[in-house]
Design an enzyme around this catalytic site. Structure first.
Site, PDB file in Angstrom:
ATOM      1  N   ARG A  48     -11.980  46.062 -39.745  1.00 41.89           N
ATOM      2  CA  ARG A  48     -11.587  46.250 -38.359  1.00 41.89           C
ATOM      3  C   ARG A  48     -12.310  47.389 -37.634  1.00 41.89           C
ATOM      4  NH1 ARG A  48      -5.082  45.495 -37.436  1.00 41.89           N
ATOM      5  NH2 ARG A  48      -4.830  43.482 -38.449  1.00 41.89           N
ATOM      6  N   HIS A  94     -11.220  34.814 -35.681  1.00 41.82           N
ATOM      7  CA  HIS A  94     -10.502  36.094 -35.672  1.00 41.82           C
ATOM      8  C   HIS A  94      -9.000  35.858 -35.536  1.00 41.82           C
ATOM      9  CE1 HIS A  94     -10.901  40.430 -35.524  1.00 41.82           C
ATOM     10  NE2 HIS A  94     -10.070  40.503 -34.499  1.00 41.82           N
ATOM     11  N   TYR A 138      -8.478  34.525 -15.140  1.00 48.96           N
ATOM     12  CA  TYR A 138      -9.137  34.731 -13.852  1.00 48.96           C
ATOM     13  C   TYR A 138     -10.611  35.094 -13.994  1.00 48.96           C
ATOM     14  CZ  TYR A 138      -4.320  35.037 -12.154  1.00 48.96           C
ATOM     15  OH  TYR A 138      -3.016  34.780 -11.865  1.00 48.96           O
TER      16      TYR A 138
END
Length: 869
Positions: A48, A94, A138
């Site tokens: 990570r 992922h 958006y």
């Protein structure tokens, strides 16, 4: 990322047939916690938080880029919703929350986070302040052109692949990364028990260092590090700003850890007659919204004074622009230093160059980053070359079979015709042509048009090209030098397409390594200081040379009743020493003064040096270093002179140091550099002069906090105008208020004892006014005069004919009606040569033009008796 459960040797050793109650084992809790915690820590570190040294990416960023490449979200195609990209990443590679993936994607787009963004965005992705990106439904995205260099050749077996989290697909363990992404874009992350914080750098500088290493593979680690530090100047942050000194940079590059001081770019501007601090660039990761709030809180709490208003004028068109309006009595430097101390205008970047090397976290020096990336690139080139070689050999192998078939075409056709099945035909062809299964199958798949004669020729040409390619590929595999050249040439192409100029300036001289002057060109400038304390520097070519008798060019547009009192030529690298009416001296470098146009009033001197209340400038001196001369001589209006060692004034104190103890109603009129063997010339306002040698016997050295001794005595209503140092074969040049000037050779002024009345410098009538300037000049120098109106005349000394001491002089400048000459300065003709040739043409109707010189008026030749007048 799924993790395999840790093996427990105690449980694994148990017999599966044994009853469960008998399989319970006693385990030390401390040992189990330690083992479990280490397993968890390594999973976070590797899976990570830390980037790989080869491609500079964490797993989430690597998966985002590969998913965009694999899904077709490429630069040449249209934008797609970020939600779609996030869904592909989350579903295929992922297995974490969509918010974490979208945050990683947004950071790849934000140009204030990434020095070279790897994704292009369309929509609202936030700003450096408190505004975050809009929802992924958006916004739209696709790969940036530079990101294609991260995955280039990935389909040619250049990197290893592994199963994804559910084993249904393959994902790369590392990207080819054809440029040094970890150094170029940097990285930051917090793991368990460790963290990384790698600053971004300029692509051109990093590539230059890599190219040196590719050309010098045998260099030692220390040689490589020194070469890299020469080429890579320091971090290059996307927000620009400044770095103070190189000590932190060098420590970081050598050890992998260091503190780099960043400072905002702040300009002092005059806006609507108010002095303002304008912040245009902020340190990396500084939040402009929180900065404005913090400044307001400091003002409210009284920790920072002198601020009247704060305005955020930032916009997409103007960029970052935070305006801090100062109070009228505030000192800009003092306020700015307080803001540096208490706000994010100055912050430290705590570099920790930690990255994964072969899956293990290591703190790396600069040379290690370059070494590991070059090793990775050579491996990529070798694997790509081997892939291409294998492919070319397979194609050549097929071509050989096809050519054999065309060479014996009739028997091949007959054999295929006589075969009952495809399998029988394949076996018969293998026997007939001595080929293998792949070649036989290619013959069977061959189209009829291949039987044409021209097709046979084309096949032969293709085979020859393949053999040439195979030879070249084998040569690459056998030559490490060629592999390095390929890496270098491909990197050069990337830099040509995507490289840019450095954004972050490094300010040298903050840690004793270099002077800040090394970044500033040395050039001649005119410095003017008004009675009200406004100071500026102006390019010398704004004052063109004129013939004597000119009306001058327009100078500063001053406030009512303000006039220019100090006007001189110097260079940007010289010290300027301000001597005040309180007998103190302050210093600053000339380049720290505001550069303004000829008709600008400049900035108040209080913004440059921290004057005490009611303190004003009484005298100014310029010098290169404090070794320019042995002594400094100060002369006052009452005729006192004082000689002090110049080094005694070398003090960095911003509050200034004592220069001279002035007596009541006295003031400083001149400050000059001198040696014990030089002659000093004193000239009074009524035209008396006295020349004496400044030996230690005639003028003994004194400390700074002294008043001095009598240098010259005066008759009633007379006072000292100036003092200057006499040089060999020079002239005494004097100018009156009415614009008349004369020069006389210094040999006509005999050496006298200190403390006398002196002798006349000229014969002057009342309508020509008192002397306003007197100086010792060389024939190749030029003289500048400034008038009450602000107009300035610059003309050659040689334009004024040399005459005897007791003469009247000639017209040097023509003040307009009710205008008078105020101040005089000088500069060498060589220094002003770049200002252009003499120009006598009129420029406008307001008198700002030059005017042709006038014929000298008849001079009254008076025999000098040689006695004191």
């Amino acid at each position: 990322m799924s993790q395999t459960p840790p093996e427990n040797p105690d449980l694994d050793a148990a017999d599966p047939e044994e009853p469960l109650t008998d399989r319970v084992r006693q385990i030390d809790l401390q040992t189990e916690m330690k083992r479990s915690y280490l397993d968890y820590a390594m999973a976070v570190i590797v899976g990570r938080a830390l980037p790989d040294v080869r491609d500079g990416l964490k797993p989430v960023h690597r998966r985002v880029l590969y998913a965009m490449y694999d899904g077709g979200y490429r630069p040449e195609r249209s934008f797609n919703k970020c939600a779609r990209v996030v869904g592909d990443v989350m579903g295929n590679y992922h297995p974490h929350g969509d918010s974490a993936i979208y945050d990683a994607l947004a950071r790849l787009i934000q140009d204030w986070v990434m020095r070279y963004p790897l994704a292009a965005g369309q929509g609202n992705f936030g700003n450096p302040g408190d505004d975050g990106p809009a929802a992924p439904r958006y916004t739209e995205t696709k790969m940036a052109p530079l990101a294609m260099e991260m995955v280039r050749d990935i389909n040619e077996n250049t990197v290893d692949f592994q199963d994804n989290y559910d084993g249904k697909q393959q994902e790369p363990t590392v990207l080819p990364s054809r440029f040094p992404n970890l150094l170029v874009n940097g990285s930051s992350g917090i793991a368990v028990g460790m963290a990384t914080n790698i600053p971004p750098h300029n692509l051109r500088e990093v590539a230059s260092g890599v190219q040196w290493y590719l050309q010098n593979p045998q260099a030692t680690r220390e040689e490589l590090l020194e070469a890299l530090m020469t080429r890579i100047k320091g971090p290059d942050f996307p927000s620009g700003a400044q770095i103070l000194g190189t000590k932190g940079i060098e420590e970081t590059y050598r050890t992998g850890r260091g503190s780099i001081t960043m400072r905002a770019v702040v300009n002092v501007e005059e806006i609507q007659n108010r002095t303002c601090l304008v912040v245009t660039e902020l340190p990396y990761h500084a939040n402009p919204d929180r900065l404005a709030v913090k400044i307001a809180e400091l003002v409210k709490d009284g920790k920072v004074g002198g601020i009247a208003e704060i305005r955020d004028e930032s916009s997409g068109r103007t960029g970052q622009r935070l305006v801090v309006v100062l109070k009228r009595d505030a000192v800009a430097k003092v306020v700015l230093n307080n803001l540096y101390k208490h706000t994010s205008l100055q912050e430290n970047f705590s570099a920790n160059m930690l990255a994964l090397v072969d899956g293990v976290p290591r703190t790396l020096s600069l040379d290690a980053f370059v070494h590991h990336w070059v090793t990775h690139q050579i491996d990529v080139v070798v694997r790509r070359t081997q892939f291409r070689l294998d492919k070319a050999q397979r194609e050549a192998h097929i071509k050989i079979g096809l050519l054999r078939a065309l060479d014996d075409l009739d028997r091949v056709i007959s054999t295929i015709r006589e075969s009952s099945t495809v399998e029988v035909a394949r076996q018969n062809l293998k026997t007939l042509l001595d080929i293998d299964d792949d070649q036989a199958q290619a013959i069977l798949d061959m189209q009829l048009r291949k039987l044409a004669a021209l097709e046979h020729q084309r096949l032969q040409e293709e085979y020859d090209e393949l053999m040439t390619m195979i030879a070249d590929l084998r040569d690459i595999l056998a030559s490490e030098e060629r592999q390095r050249r390929i890496v270098g040439s491909e990197l050069e192409g990337i830099v040509d397409r995507h490289g840019d100029e450095r954004r972050t300036n490094i300010l040298y001289g903050y840690d004793g390594d270099m002077s800040m002057e090394d970044l500033i060109p040395e050039e001649d400038v005119v410095v003017s200081i008004t009675r009200d304390g406004y100071v500026k520097r102006t390019q010398i070519d704004n004052f063109r040379a004129q013939n004597r008798g000119g009306k001058g060019v327009r100078g500063a547009q001053l406030r009512a009743e303000d006039v220019v009192e100090h006007f001189f030529v110097t260079t940007t690298h010289e010290w300027i020493l301000f001597f005040t009416n309180h007998g103190r001296v302050y210093r600053t470098k000339c380049y720290e003064l505001m550069e303004s146009g000829r008709d600008s009033k400049g900035q108040h001197v209080a913004n440059v040096v921290a004057f005490q209340p009611d303190e004003r400038i009484a005298g100014v001196l310029t010098l290169k270093t404090y070794d320019d001369a042995d002594y400094l001589v100060l002369a006052t209006k009452s005729g006192l002179v004082k000689k002090t060692r110049l080094r005694d004034y070398d003090s960095p104190r911003q509050a200034g140091v004592i220069a001279i103890n002035l007596r009541e109603d006295d003031e400083l009129v001149s400050a000059k550099l001198i040696s014990a063997a030089d002659d000093l010339m004193l000239v009074s306002r009524n035209g008396q002069s006295l020349r004496f040698t400044a030996t230690d016997e005639a003028l003994r050295p004194m400390g700074r906090a002294t008043s001095g001794v009598t240098g010259m005595k005066f008759r009633a209503e007379d006072e000292l105008l100036t003092a200057d140092v006499v040089t060999e074969d020079s002239y005494v040049f004097v100018v009156t208020e009415g614009g008349y000037a004369k020069r006389t050779h210094v040999s006509e002024y005999r050496v006298q004892g200190r403390g006398g009345l002196g002798i006349k410098v000229g014969k002057f009538v009342e309508d020509r006014g008192q002397l306003v300037g007197a100086m010792v000049v060389e024939e190749d120098e030029q003289v500048l005069v400034v008038m009450n109106s602000g107009n300035v005349v610059r003309s050659d000394v040689a334009g004024v004919p040399a005459r005897g001491r007791d003469t009247m002089g000639v017209i040097f400048a023509k003040p307009r009606k009710r205008d008078r000459i105020l101040k005089v300065a000088k500069s060498s003709g060589a220094a002003l040569a770049a200002a252009g040739e003499q120009d006598d043409e009129a420029q406008d109707a307001e008198g700002t033009e030059s005017q042709a010189g006038q014929e000298p008026e008849p001079e009254a030749e008076v025999q000098d008796s040689g006695s004191s007048q």
